[in-house]
Design an enzyme around this catalytic site. Sequence first.
Site, PDB file in Angstrom:
ATOM      1  N   ASP A 105      46.602  41.179  53.230  1.00  9.28           N
ATOM      2  CA  ASP A 105      46.269  39.758  53.213  1.00  9.28           C
ATOM      3  C   ASP A 105      47.512  38.877  53.098  1.00  9.28           C
ATOM      4  O   ASP A 105      48.603  39.364  52.824  1.00  9.28           O
ATOM      5  CB  ASP A 105      45.275  39.448  52.073  1.00  9.28           C
ATOM      6  CG  ASP A 105      45.575  40.235  50.790  1.00  9.28           C
ATOM      7  OD1 ASP A 105      46.721  40.668  50.620  1.00  9.28           O
ATOM      8  OD2 ASP A 105      44.645  40.403  49.977  1.00  9.28           O
ATOM      9  N   ASN A 153      36.945  40.012  39.690  1.00  6.94           N
ATOM     10  CA  ASN A 153      35.589  39.716  40.173  1.00  6.94           C
ATOM     11  C   ASN A 153      35.091  40.786  41.153  1.00  6.94           C
ATOM     12  O   ASN A 153      34.066  40.612  41.806  1.00  6.94           O
ATOM     13  CB  ASN A 153      35.544  38.326  40.835  1.00  6.94           C
ATOM     14  CG  ASN A 153      36.457  38.236  42.056  1.00  6.94           C
ATOM     15  OD1 ASN A 153      37.106  39.212  42.426  1.00  6.94           O
ATOM     16  ND2 ASN A 153      36.498  37.071  42.677  1.00  6.94           N
ATOM     17  N   GLU A 197      35.940  38.312  48.708  1.00  4.37           N
ATOM     18  CA  GLU A 197      35.372  37.823  47.462  1.00  4.37           C
ATOM     19  C   GLU A 197      33.884  38.189  47.370  1.00  4.37           C
ATOM     20  O   GLU A 197      33.276  38.570  48.383  1.00  4.37           O
ATOM     21  CB  GLU A 197      35.548  36.296  47.407  1.00  4.37           C
ATOM     22  CG  GLU A 197      37.011  35.832  47.477  1.00  4.37           C
ATOM     23  CD  GLU A 197      37.764  35.979  46.154  1.00  4.37           C
ATOM     24  OE1 GLU A 197      37.539  36.974  45.425  1.00  4.37           O
ATOM     25  OE2 GLU A 197      38.588  35.098  45.861  1.00  4.37           O
ATOM     26  N   HIS A 234      36.783  41.861  43.844  1.00  2.00           N
ATOM     27  CA  HIS A 234      37.252  41.744  45.235  1.00  2.00           C
ATOM     28  C   HIS A 234      38.222  42.875  45.590  1.00  2.00           C
ATOM     29  O   HIS A 234      38.897  43.423  44.723  1.00  2.00           O
ATOM     30  CB  HIS A 234      37.847  40.358  45.531  1.00  2.00           C
ATOM     31  CG  HIS A 234      39.211  40.069  44.973  1.00  2.00           C
ATOM     32  ND1 HIS A 234      39.632  38.797  44.661  1.00  2.00           N
ATOM     33  CD2 HIS A 234      40.279  40.876  44.679  1.00  2.00           C
ATOM     34  CE1 HIS A 234      40.878  38.830  44.222  1.00  2.00           C
ATOM     35  NE2 HIS A 234      41.297  40.075  44.207  1.00  2.00           N
TER      36      HIS A 234
HETATM   37  C1  F6R Z   1      46.529  41.777  47.139  1.00  3.02           C
HETATM   38  C2  F6R Z   1      45.099  42.071  47.120  1.00  3.02           C
HETATM   39  C3  F6R Z   1      44.269  41.782  45.908  1.00  3.02           C
HETATM   40  C4  F6R Z   1      44.801  42.460  44.643  1.00  3.02           C
HETATM   41  C5  F6R Z   1      43.914  42.165  43.454  1.00  3.02           C
HETATM   42  C6  F6R Z   1      44.503  42.721  42.170  1.00  3.02           C
HETATM   43  O1  F6R Z   1      47.093  42.132  48.381  1.00  3.02           O
HETATM   44  O2  F6R Z   1      44.611  42.519  48.094  1.00  3.02           O
HETATM   45  O3  F6R Z   1      42.960  42.208  46.147  1.00  3.02           O
HETATM   46  O4  F6R Z   1      44.885  43.836  44.847  1.00  3.02           O
HETATM   47  O5  F6R Z   1      43.738  40.783  43.307  1.00  3.02           O
HETATM   48  O6  F6R Z   1      45.710  42.068  41.893  1.00  3.02           O
HETATM   49  P1  F6R Z   1      46.691  42.582  40.746  1.00  3.02           P
HETATM   50  O7  F6R Z   1      47.193  43.906  41.149  1.00  3.02           O
HETATM   51  O8  F6R Z   1      47.800  41.544  40.711  1.00  3.02           O
HETATM   52  O9  F6R Z   1      45.877  42.615  39.492  1.00  3.02           O
END
Ligand code: F6R
Length: 223
Positions: free
Chosen positions: A63, A124, A131, A126
Amino acid sequence: MRIRSNTYEKVCHLIASNIRDLVKHRETPVLGLATGTTPIGIYQELSRMRDTNFSSTITFNLDEYVGLNGWHPQSYNHFMYEHLFSNLTFHEKYFPTEKLYPYYDSMIDNVNGIDIQILGIGTNGHIAFNEPGTPRDSITRIVDLTENTIKDNSRFFDSIDEVPTRARTMGIETIMKAKRIYLVAQGSHKKEILEKAIHGEITPEVPASFLQEHPKCEVFYCE
Ligand code: F6R
Protein backbone atom coordinates in the site's frame (compact mmCIF):
# COMPACT_ATOMS: atom_id res chain seq x y z
CA MET A 1 -5.24 -22.42 11.72
CA ARG A 2 -2.79 -22.07 14.59
CA ILE A 3 -1.25 -18.97 16.12
CA ARG A 4 2.44 -19.56 16.85
CA SER A 5 3.85 -17.51 19.72
CA ASN A 6 7.54 -16.75 19.87
CA THR A 7 9.93 -13.86 20.45
CA TYR A 8 9.95 -11.10 17.86
CA GLU A 9 13.61 -11.84 17.07
CA LYS A 10 12.94 -15.54 16.40
CA VAL A 11 9.91 -14.82 14.22
CA CYS A 12 11.81 -12.25 12.15
CA HIS A 13 14.73 -14.64 11.80
CA LEU A 14 12.48 -17.50 10.67
CA ILE A 15 10.65 -15.41 8.07
CA ALA A 16 13.85 -13.82 6.75
CA SER A 17 15.45 -17.29 6.44
CA ASN A 18 12.45 -18.58 4.49
CA ILE A 19 12.73 -15.58 2.17
CA ARG A 20 16.44 -16.33 1.68
CA ASP A 21 15.63 -19.96 0.78
CA LEU A 22 13.07 -18.79 -1.76
CA VAL A 23 15.46 -16.26 -3.27
CA LYS A 24 18.20 -18.89 -3.57
CA HIS A 25 15.97 -21.39 -5.36
CA ARG A 26 13.65 -19.34 -7.57
CA GLU A 27 14.76 -17.78 -10.81
CA THR A 28 12.57 -14.70 -10.37
CA PRO A 29 11.34 -14.59 -6.77
CA VAL A 30 8.41 -12.29 -6.03
CA LEU A 31 7.88 -10.78 -2.58
CA GLY A 32 4.88 -8.91 -1.22
CA LEU A 33 6.06 -6.39 1.37
CA ALA A 34 4.40 -4.54 4.23
CA THR A 35 5.41 -1.35 6.02
CA GLY A 36 4.78 -0.28 9.62
CA THR A 37 6.54 -1.26 12.82
CA THR A 38 5.98 -5.03 12.53
CA PRO A 39 8.21 -5.96 9.55
CA ILE A 40 11.21 -3.79 10.52
CA GLY A 41 12.99 -6.72 12.22
CA ILE A 42 12.52 -8.90 9.12
CA TYR A 43 14.04 -6.15 6.95
CA GLN A 44 16.97 -5.82 9.36
CA GLU A 45 17.61 -9.56 9.07
CA LEU A 46 17.39 -9.47 5.28
CA SER A 47 19.69 -6.45 5.14
CA ARG A 48 22.37 -8.45 6.93
CA MET A 49 22.24 -11.27 4.33
CA ARG A 50 25.14 -9.99 2.30
CA ASP A 51 25.77 -13.50 0.94
CA THR A 52 22.36 -13.63 -0.74
CA ASN A 53 21.79 -12.15 -4.16
CA PHE A 54 18.43 -10.38 -4.38
CA SER A 55 19.11 -8.84 -7.77
CA SER A 56 16.54 -10.99 -9.59
CA THR A 57 13.87 -10.49 -6.91
CA ILE A 58 10.77 -8.41 -7.64
CA THR A 59 8.90 -6.70 -4.80
CA PHE A 60 5.34 -5.39 -4.61
CA ASN A 61 4.46 -3.24 -1.63
CA LEU A 62 1.00 -3.62 -0.19
CA ASP A 63 0.00 0.00 0.00
CA GLU A 64 0.85 3.69 -0.20
CA TYR A 65 -0.81 6.85 1.05
CA VAL A 66 -2.65 9.08 -1.42
CA GLY A 67 -1.28 12.63 -1.42
CA LEU A 68 2.27 12.04 -0.17
CA ASN A 69 4.95 11.98 -2.82
CA GLY A 70 7.39 9.06 -2.73
CA TRP A 71 10.09 11.05 -0.93
CA HIS A 72 7.86 12.34 1.85
CA PRO A 73 9.44 10.98 5.07
CA GLN A 74 6.17 9.24 5.99
CA SER A 75 5.51 7.76 2.55
CA TYR A 76 5.79 4.00 2.38
CA ASN A 77 8.25 4.37 -0.49
CA HIS A 78 10.54 6.33 1.83
CA PHE A 79 10.03 3.78 4.61
CA MET A 80 11.13 0.93 2.33
CA TYR A 81 14.29 2.77 1.26
CA GLU A 82 15.13 3.52 4.85
CA HIS A 83 14.66 -0.04 6.11
CA LEU A 84 15.46 -2.28 3.13
CA PHE A 85 15.95 -0.87 -0.34
CA SER A 86 19.02 1.19 0.49
CA ASN A 87 20.68 -1.95 1.89
CA LEU A 88 19.97 -4.53 -0.83
CA THR A 89 19.66 -4.47 -4.61
CA PHE A 90 16.41 -5.80 -6.07
CA HIS A 91 15.43 -6.31 -9.69
CA GLU A 92 12.21 -4.25 -9.53
CA LYS A 93 10.42 -2.56 -6.63
CA TYR A 94 6.78 -1.69 -7.19
CA PHE A 95 4.33 0.41 -5.21
CA PRO A 96 0.65 1.03 -5.94
CA THR A 97 1.41 4.54 -7.20
CA GLU A 98 -1.13 6.75 -8.88
CA LYS A 99 0.15 5.52 -12.25
CA LEU A 100 0.49 1.82 -11.46
CA TYR A 101 -2.34 0.96 -9.12
CA PRO A 102 -4.97 0.31 -11.85
CA TYR A 103 -2.64 -2.32 -13.33
CA TYR A 104 -1.22 -3.67 -10.06
CA ASP A 105 -3.17 -6.96 -9.99
CA SER A 106 -2.31 -7.77 -13.61
CA MET A 107 1.32 -6.83 -13.02
CA ILE A 108 1.41 -9.35 -10.17
CA ASP A 109 -0.33 -12.01 -12.29
CA ASN A 110 2.13 -11.35 -15.14
CA VAL A 111 5.08 -12.37 -12.96
CA ASN A 112 3.24 -15.53 -11.84
CA GLY A 113 2.06 -14.14 -8.52
CA ILE A 114 3.59 -13.34 -5.17
CA ASP A 115 5.68 -16.18 -3.70
CA ILE A 116 5.85 -14.83 -0.15
CA GLN A 117 3.62 -12.11 1.27
CA ILE A 118 4.46 -10.43 4.59
CA LEU A 119 1.52 -8.98 6.50
CA GLY A 120 0.93 -7.03 9.69
CA ILE A 121 -2.52 -6.55 11.19
CA GLY A 122 -4.22 -3.34 12.27
CA THR A 123 -5.91 -3.08 15.68
CA ASN A 124 -9.22 -3.05 13.77
CA GLY A 125 -8.36 -6.26 11.89
CA HIS A 126 -7.24 -4.62 8.66
CA ILE A 127 -4.62 -6.20 6.40
CA ALA A 128 -2.87 -3.77 4.07
CA PHE A 129 -5.40 -0.92 4.10
CA ASN A 130 -8.41 -3.21 3.71
CA GLU A 131 -10.52 -1.74 6.47
CA PRO A 132 -13.51 -3.45 8.16
CA GLY A 133 -16.29 -3.96 5.62
CA THR A 134 -13.93 -4.86 2.75
CA PRO A 135 -15.33 -7.66 0.57
CA ARG A 136 -13.37 -10.85 -0.22
CA ASP A 137 -13.25 -10.01 -3.95
CA SER A 138 -11.59 -6.61 -3.56
CA ILE A 139 -8.53 -5.82 -5.71
CA THR A 140 -6.01 -2.95 -5.73
CA ARG A 141 -7.86 0.34 -5.41
CA ILE A 142 -8.14 3.64 -3.52
CA VAL A 143 -9.75 3.45 -0.08
CA ASP A 144 -10.75 5.82 2.71
CA LEU A 145 -8.91 5.13 5.95
CA THR A 146 -10.99 4.70 9.10
CA GLU A 147 -10.63 7.02 12.08
CA ASN A 148 -9.07 4.14 14.00
CA THR A 149 -6.30 3.69 11.40
CA ILE A 150 -5.68 7.45 11.09
CA LYS A 151 -5.32 7.60 14.88
CA ASP A 152 -3.00 4.54 14.99
CA ASN A 153 -0.80 5.95 12.21
CA SER A 154 -0.67 9.48 13.65
CA ARG A 155 2.24 8.34 15.83
CA PHE A 156 4.47 8.73 12.77
CA PHE A 157 3.31 12.30 11.99
CA ASP A 158 3.71 15.62 13.82
CA SER A 159 -0.05 15.94 14.17
CA ILE A 160 -3.13 13.84 13.36
CA ASP A 161 -4.20 16.46 10.78
CA GLU A 162 -1.18 15.55 8.65
CA VAL A 163 -2.17 11.86 8.32
CA PRO A 164 -3.56 11.19 4.82
CA THR A 165 -7.18 10.05 4.85
CA ARG A 166 -6.92 7.90 1.73
CA ALA A 167 -4.55 5.22 0.47
CA ARG A 168 -4.03 2.88 -2.46
CA THR A 169 -3.98 -0.72 -1.34
CA MET A 170 -3.89 -4.28 -2.64
CA GLY A 171 -7.28 -5.90 -2.08
CA ILE A 172 -8.16 -9.04 -0.14
CA GLU A 173 -8.30 -11.01 -3.39
CA THR A 174 -4.86 -9.71 -4.39
CA ILE A 175 -3.43 -10.83 -1.04
CA MET A 176 -5.23 -14.20 -1.03
CA LYS A 177 -3.59 -15.09 -4.37
CA ALA A 178 -0.13 -15.05 -2.74
CA LYS A 179 1.37 -18.54 -2.64
CA ARG A 180 2.56 -18.22 0.96
CA ILE A 181 1.63 -15.64 3.60
CA TYR A 182 3.27 -14.75 6.92
CA LEU A 183 1.06 -12.68 9.21
CA VAL A 184 2.83 -11.19 12.21
CA ALA A 185 1.13 -9.47 15.15
CA GLN A 186 3.45 -7.83 17.63
CA GLY A 187 2.41 -6.52 21.03
CA SER A 188 -0.33 -7.24 23.54
CA HIS A 189 -2.58 -4.59 21.94
CA LYS A 190 -2.87 -6.93 18.91
CA LYS A 191 -3.67 -10.11 20.85
CA GLU A 192 -7.44 -9.76 20.96
CA ILE A 193 -7.92 -8.84 17.29
CA LEU A 194 -5.53 -11.60 16.21
CA GLU A 195 -7.56 -14.20 18.16
CA LYS A 196 -10.75 -12.90 16.59
CA ALA A 197 -9.25 -12.90 13.08
CA ILE A 198 -7.79 -16.39 13.26
CA HIS A 199 -10.29 -18.24 15.46
CA GLY A 200 -13.44 -16.17 15.02
CA GLU A 201 -16.05 -15.91 12.29
CA ILE A 202 -14.83 -15.22 8.74
CA THR A 203 -16.35 -11.85 8.00
CA PRO A 204 -15.59 -8.63 6.07
CA GLU A 205 -15.88 -6.86 9.44
CA VAL A 206 -12.52 -8.45 10.34
CA PRO A 207 -10.66 -8.43 7.00
CA ALA A 208 -7.77 -10.55 8.34
CA SER A 209 -10.28 -13.36 9.05
CA PHE A 210 -10.31 -14.19 5.31
CA LEU A 211 -6.78 -15.54 5.82
CA GLN A 212 -8.35 -18.57 7.53
CA GLU A 213 -9.26 -19.69 4.00
CA HIS A 214 -5.69 -19.44 2.72
CA PRO A 215 -3.99 -22.86 2.35
CA LYS A 216 -0.51 -21.61 3.26
CA CYS A 217 -0.79 -18.80 5.75
CA GLU A 218 1.33 -18.92 8.91
CA VAL A 219 0.38 -16.70 11.81
CA PHE A 220 2.77 -15.45 14.48
CA TYR A 221 2.19 -13.60 17.71
CA CYS A 222 5.05 -11.91 19.54
CA GLU A 223 4.70 -10.25 22.96
C1 F6R B 1 1.31 -1.48 6.09
C2 F6R B 1 0.08 -2.26 6.23
C3 F6R B 1 -0.72 -2.22 7.49
C4 F6R B 1 0.09 -2.60 8.73
C5 F6R B 1 -0.78 -2.57 9.97
C6 F6R B 1 0.05 -2.81 11.22
O1 F6R B 1 1.89 -1.67 4.83
O2 F6R B 1 -0.27 -2.90 5.30
O3 F6R B 1 -1.81 -3.09 7.35
O4 F6R B 1 0.64 -3.86 8.56
O5 F6R B 1 -1.42 -1.33 10.09
O6 F6R B 1 0.95 -1.77 11.39
P1 F6R B 1 2.12 -1.84 12.48
O7 F6R B 1 3.04 -2.92 12.08
O8 F6R B 1 2.79 -0.48 12.40
O9 F6R B 1 1.44 -2.09 13.79
